[in-house]
Design a protein around this motif. Structure first.
Motif, PDB file in Angstrom:
ATOM      1  N   GLN A  72       0.848  -1.184   0.000  1.00 18.04           N
ATOM      2  CA  GLN A  72       0.000   0.000   0.000  1.00 18.04           C
ATOM      3  C   GLN A  72       0.879   1.228   0.000  1.00 18.04           C
ATOM      4  N   PRO A  73       0.306   2.395  -0.403  1.00 16.47           N
ATOM      5  CA  PRO A  73       1.105   3.619  -0.424  1.00 16.47           C
ATOM      6  C   PRO A  73       1.633   3.968   0.954  1.00 16.47           C
ATOM      7  N   ARG A 119     -13.240  11.447   5.840  1.00 15.26           N
ATOM      8  CA  ARG A 119     -12.302  11.140   4.766  1.00 15.26           C
ATOM      9  C   ARG A 119     -11.478  12.391   4.466  1.00 15.26           C
ATOM     10  N   THR A 143      -7.327   8.748   4.416  1.00 14.22           N
ATOM     11  CA  THR A 143      -7.909   8.443   3.115  1.00 14.22           C
ATOM     12  C   THR A 143      -8.346   6.985   3.110  1.00 14.22           C
ATOM     13  N   GLU A 161      -7.497   4.706   1.014  1.00 14.01           N
ATOM     14  CA  GLU A 161      -6.339   3.850   0.757  1.00 14.01           C
ATOM     15  C   GLU A 161      -5.577   3.568   2.052  1.00 14.01           C
ATOM     16  N   GLU A 162      -5.470   4.569   2.906  1.00 17.91           N
ATOM     17  CA  GLU A 162      -4.782   4.397   4.189  1.00 17.91           C
ATOM     18  C   GLU A 162      -5.575   3.475   5.114  1.00 17.91           C
ATOM     19  N   ARG A 198      -7.551   1.035   4.152  1.00 16.36           N
ATOM     20  CA  ARG A 198      -7.370  -0.317   3.638  1.00 16.36           C
ATOM     21  C   ARG A 198      -6.018  -0.892   4.076  1.00 16.36           C
ATOM     22  N   ALA A 199      -4.978  -0.068   4.033  1.00 20.18           N
ATOM     23  CA  ALA A 199      -3.656  -0.533   4.451  1.00 20.18           C
ATOM     24  C   ALA A 199      -3.640  -0.912   5.925  1.00 20.18           C
TER      25      ALA A 199
END
Length: 319
Positions: free
Chosen positions: A38-39, A245, A280, A282-283, A285-286
């Protein structure tokens, strides 16, 4: 020694009593490519802060030249006008977490937050996520709200589900819980003073459902991962988490709602800080991957939020 006053930002009034200084440091948390793919998740954090959050939240309380009855609001950066300004998470202790916040200001802020919750439809989203799992429930099925505040969302979810759930809320704030007990205690909801990040807390050890709203943006990454892991072990049936978010749309939506729905200066200041400290998707999910919950469902909730839900496995996060 004379200290120059801080710059004036729109809507932020400097204290007539004293000024604060804030030291910022950058703390970067990286997820290895092998573990999460992940990022990178970056956090700018104010460890000393203007106001401290109780120890469970991981902030240190270090006032500087501060009156014991200061009504200062935290200093925040200028308003963002592009998504680039919100690319990095900025975690700053919020004004409402000041242990010396006067009761009237605190009470007004809790009421303002209640109106914002209604506009966000977050309670409706949480109840809808639980609804398919409410058939064939045993008598006395329980739901625990982690970081319940005044208990408004817990009460809304229990009412919307209409499944006879026994509602419990846990929070660190004495004042918020006193307001919750006064408002919702007569309707059968139970509230517990405790730290949801501690290894032991006074809430029921095992519950059918767990909900958590607007808490994650107060926490560091490792604290969120640990809390997700505890929820995964503690719930028997289902877990739902909702929060803000970090995006430009969310920033404008939250600020507009705060300006239109409440006159509380605490809510108006903290609305900015909350979005800057939010994660976010994406964060999120990580962090789920790190907590050992890779199959969680994650989607947007309204213009400013996200909603995470998963069936618990009862397993701890992988080492």
């Amino acid at each position: 020694m004379t200290t120059d006053p801080p710059p004036r930002y729109p809507g932020i009034a400097p204290s007539p009593i004293a000024f604060h200084t804030m030291q910022m440091r950058v703390s970067t948390s990286q997820f290895s490519r092998e573990e999460s793919r992940q990022p990178e998740l970056s956090t700018v954090m104010a460890p000393g802060g203007l106001f401290g959050i109780p120890s469970g939240f991981g902030f240190a309380f270090r006032p500087i030249a501060c009156s014991p009855h200061s009504m200062d609001s935290p200093r925040v950066p200028p308003s963002p006008f592009s998504t680039a300004a919100l690319r990095t998470r900025v975690l700053t202790p919020e004004w409402m977490d000041d242990p010396m916040l006067p009761p009237e200001l605190h009470r007004k802020a809790l009421r303002g937050l209640g109106r914002l919750h209604g506009l966000s439809r977050m309670g409706a989203g949480i109840a809808a996520a639980f609804q398919p799992r409410l058939t064939m429930l045993p008598q006395g099925a329980t739901i625990l709200d982690v970081g319940t505040g005044r208990g408004d969302l817990l009460a809304e979810v229990v009412a919307r589900t209409n499944a006879g759930l026994s509602g419990h809320g846990i929070d660190l704030s004495h004042f918020a819980l006193s307001e919750a007990k006064e408002k919702w205690g007569p309707k059968g909801l139970k509230f517990h003073l405790g730290d949801c990040l501690a290894s032991e807390d006074p809430a029921p050890v095992s519950v059918d459902f767990i909900m958590c709203s607007l808490l994650f943006h107060h926490l560091e990454v490792d604290q969120v991962v640990g809390l997700l892991s505890r929820m995964n072990q503690r719930a028997r049936r289902f877990v739902v988490v909702a929060d803000l978010r970090r995006s430009l749309l969310a920033w404008w939506a939250v600020r507009a709602g705060a300006a239109l729905l409440t006159r509380s200066p605490v809510v108006r200041v903290d609305s900015d800080l909350s979005v800057r400290a939010a994660f976010t998707m994406e964060e999120v999910r990580a962090m789920c991957d790190r907590a050992g919950i890779p199959n969680a469902s994650l989607h947007r909730c309204g213009p400013a939020g996200w909603l995470l839900s998963f069936e618990p496995t009862g397993k701890a996060a992988p080492a």
